[in-house]
Design a protein around this motif. Structure first.
Motif, PDB file in Angstrom:
ATOM      1  N   CYS A  45       0.798  -1.333  -0.261  1.00  0.00           N
ATOM      2  CA  CYS A  45       0.043  -0.107   0.016  1.00  0.00           C
ATOM      3  C   CYS A  45       0.665   0.942  -0.037  1.00  0.00           C
ATOM      4  N   THR A  46       1.370   1.873  -1.230  1.00  0.00           N
ATOM      5  CA  THR A  46       1.879   3.148  -1.277  1.00  0.00           C
ATOM      6  C   THR A  46       0.592   4.404  -1.323  1.00  0.00           C
ATOM      7  N   ALA A  47       1.334   5.315  -0.251  1.00  0.00           N
ATOM      8  CA  ALA A  47       1.074   6.598  -0.352  1.00  0.00           C
ATOM      9  C   ALA A  47       1.376   7.580  -1.410  1.00  0.00           C
ATOM     10  N   SER A  48       0.255   8.249  -1.816  1.00  0.00           N
ATOM     11  CA  SER A  48       1.255   9.257  -2.951  1.00  0.00           C
ATOM     12  C   SER A  48       0.915  11.088  -2.480  1.00  0.00           C
ATOM     13  N   GLY A  49       1.390  11.531  -2.084  1.00  0.00           N
ATOM     14  CA  GLY A  49       0.731  13.258  -1.655  1.00  0.00           C
ATOM     15  C   GLY A  49       0.536  13.440   0.028  1.00  0.00           C
ATOM     16  N   PHE A  50       1.554  12.548   0.303  1.00  0.00           N
ATOM     17  CA  PHE A  50       0.853  12.323   1.769  1.00  0.00           C
ATOM     18  C   PHE A  50       1.894  11.512   2.843  1.00  0.00           C
ATOM     19  N   SER A  51       2.563  12.017   4.243  1.00  0.00           N
ATOM     20  CA  SER A  51       2.968  10.756   4.521  1.00  0.00           C
ATOM     21  C   SER A  51       2.475  10.012   5.673  1.00  0.00           C
ATOM     22  N   ILE A  52       2.524   8.334   5.624  1.00  0.00           N
ATOM     23  CA  ILE A  52       2.425   7.781   5.882  1.00  0.00           C
ATOM     24  C   ILE A  52       2.991   7.452   7.789  1.00  0.00           C
ATOM     25  N   ASP A  53       3.826   8.511   7.610  1.00  0.00           N
ATOM     26  CA  ASP A  53       4.153   8.478   8.922  1.00  0.00           C
ATOM     27  C   ASP A  53       3.469   8.711  10.375  1.00  0.00           C
ATOM     28  N   HIS A  54       2.465   9.884   9.721  1.00  0.00           N
ATOM     29  CA  HIS A  54       1.701  10.395  10.813  1.00  0.00           C
ATOM     30  C   HIS A  54      -0.022   9.678  10.261  1.00  0.00           C
ATOM     31  N   TYR A  55      -0.271   8.743  10.097  1.00  0.00           N
ATOM     32  CA  TYR A  55      -1.412   7.878   9.792  1.00  0.00           C
ATOM     33  C   TYR A  55      -1.202   6.480  10.379  1.00  0.00           C
ATOM     34  N   ASN A  56      -2.431   6.102  10.667  1.00  0.00           N
ATOM     35  CA  ASN A  56      -2.594   4.979  10.882  1.00  0.00           C
ATOM     36  C   ASN A  56      -3.127   4.093   9.505  1.00  0.00           C
ATOM     37  N   ILE A  57      -2.432   3.308   8.855  1.00  0.00           N
ATOM     38  CA  ILE A  57      -2.539   1.895   7.562  1.00  0.00           C
ATOM     39  C   ILE A  57      -3.988   1.155   8.325  1.00  0.00           C
ATOM     40  N   ALA A  58      -4.578   0.441   7.426  1.00  0.00           N
ATOM     41  CA  ALA A  58      -5.553  -0.436   8.123  1.00  0.00           C
ATOM     42  C   ALA A  58      -6.005  -1.091   6.648  1.00  0.00           C
ATOM     43  N   SER A 113       1.427   4.629  13.498  1.00  0.00           N
ATOM     44  CA  SER A 113       1.928   5.035  13.777  1.00  0.00           C
ATOM     45  C   SER A 113       2.881   5.701  14.255  1.00  0.00           C
ATOM     46  N   GLY A 114       2.621   4.669  15.545  1.00  0.00           N
ATOM     47  CA  GLY A 114       3.669   4.807  16.994  1.00  0.00           C
ATOM     48  C   GLY A 114       4.742   3.127  16.353  1.00  0.00           C
ATOM     49  N   GLY A 115       4.011   2.125  15.522  1.00  0.00           N
ATOM     50  CA  GLY A 115       4.065   0.850  15.352  1.00  0.00           C
ATOM     51  C   GLY A 115       2.992  -0.049  16.270  1.00  0.00           C
ATOM     52  N   GLN A 116       2.129   0.116  17.221  1.00  0.00           N
ATOM     53  CA  GLN A 116       1.290  -0.812  17.654  1.00  0.00           C
ATOM     54  C   GLN A 116      -0.140  -1.493  16.205  1.00  0.00           C
ATOM     55  N   THR A 117       0.421  -2.111  16.633  1.00  0.00           N
ATOM     56  CA  THR A 117      -0.491  -3.379  15.019  1.00  0.00           C
ATOM     57  C   THR A 117      -1.671  -3.951  15.985  1.00  0.00           C
ATOM     58  N   SER A 118      -2.363  -4.538  15.041  1.00  0.00           N
ATOM     59  CA  SER A 118      -3.835  -5.099  15.542  1.00  0.00           C
ATOM     60  C   SER A 118      -4.241  -6.208  13.952  1.00  0.00           C
ATOM     61  N   TYR A 119      -4.738  -7.066  14.402  1.00  0.00           N
ATOM     62  CA  TYR A 119      -5.087  -8.065  13.707  1.00  0.00           C
ATOM     63  C   TYR A 119      -6.293  -8.960  13.707  1.00  0.00           C
ATOM     64  N   ALA A 120      -7.201  -9.455  12.303  1.00  0.00           N
ATOM     65  CA  ALA A 120      -8.293 -10.202  13.376  1.00  0.00           C
ATOM     66  C   ALA A 120      -8.007 -11.083  13.834  1.00  0.00           C
ATOM     67  N   ALA A 158      -6.191   5.215   5.277  1.00  0.00           N
ATOM     68  CA  ALA A 158      -5.576   5.146   5.965  1.00  0.00           C
ATOM     69  C   ALA A 158      -5.916   6.682   6.804  1.00  0.00           C
ATOM     70  N   GLU A 159      -5.808   6.376   8.007  1.00  0.00           N
ATOM     71  CA  GLU A 159      -6.675   7.695   8.854  1.00  0.00           C
ATOM     72  C   GLU A 159      -5.375   8.845   9.415  1.00  0.00           C
ATOM     73  N   TYR A 160      -5.241  10.006   9.680  1.00  0.00           N
ATOM     74  CA  TYR A 160      -4.822  10.820   9.949  1.00  0.00           C
ATOM     75  C   TYR A 160      -5.181  10.783  11.248  1.00  0.00           C
ATOM     76  N   THR A 161      -4.074  10.634  12.677  1.00  0.00           N
ATOM     77  CA  THR A 161      -4.709  10.228  14.307  1.00  0.00           C
ATOM     78  C   THR A 161      -3.479   9.760  14.771  1.00  0.00           C
ATOM     79  N   PHE A 162      -3.078  10.136  15.708  1.00  0.00           N
ATOM     80  CA  PHE A 162      -1.927   9.457  16.136  1.00  0.00           C
ATOM     81  C   PHE A 162      -2.364   8.416  17.659  1.00  0.00           C
ATOM     82  N   ASN A 163      -3.691   8.193  17.641  1.00  0.00           N
ATOM     83  CA  ASN A 163      -4.375   6.994  18.285  1.00  0.00           C
ATOM     84  C   ASN A 163      -4.257   5.639  17.931  1.00  0.00           C
ATOM     85  N   PRO A 164      -4.290   5.123  19.032  1.00  0.00           N
ATOM     86  CA  PRO A 164      -4.301   3.297  18.581  1.00  0.00           C
ATOM     87  C   PRO A 164      -4.863   3.048  17.161  1.00  0.00           C
TER      88      PRO A 164
END
Length: 125
Positions: free
Chosen positions: A21-34, A52-59, A96-102
């Motif tokens: 999943c490649t982003a263009s136009g914004f940095s993934i560093d500030h986004y949650n990616i699912a 964005s802080g490295g936390q992960t979740s899986y089904a 992608a969601e712009y947030t610092f939440n889990p």
């Protein structure tokens, strides 16, 4: 601004694929990616996410088989899928969601800022 999902294909049960999943136009560093998936006739379901802080979740259905990771230099999030099963067959989408939440893999309407176009994964038995 967009997300480009790729890497899907046809694979036999037990095989592996790596989705990108490649982003263009914004940095993934500030986004949650699912990653979400949707099979024909079924509802969309969450597969995995990366905060964005490295936390992960899986089904539960993919724990131990799928791994989510990121490469900031490539502005890309990956979903390594091992031990694929026919029930993993679906169109896979990244979001992608712009947030610092889990991050969350819950299906929440309007949660994500951007969606990719989907990549098809087909697992034959």
């Amino acid at each position: 601004v967009q997300l480009q999902a790729s890497g899907g294909g046809l694979v036999q049960a037990g095989g592996s694929l790596r989705l990108s999943c490649t982003a263009s136009g914004f940095s993934i560093d500030h986004y949650n990616i699912a990653w979400y998936r949707q099979a024909p006739g079924k509802e969309r379901e969450g597969v995995s996410c990366l905060n964005s802080g490295g936390q992960t979740s899986y089904a539960d259905s993919v724990k131990g088989r799928f791994t989510i990771s990121s490469d900031s230099a490539k502005n890309t999030v990956y979903l390594q899928m091992n031990g694929l099963k026919p029930e993993d067959t679906a169109a896979y989408y990244c979001a992608a969601e712009y947030t610092f939440n889990p991050c969350t893999i819950m299906v929440v309407s309007g949660l994500y800022d951007y969606w990719g176009q989907g990549t098809q994964v087909t697992v034959s038995s």
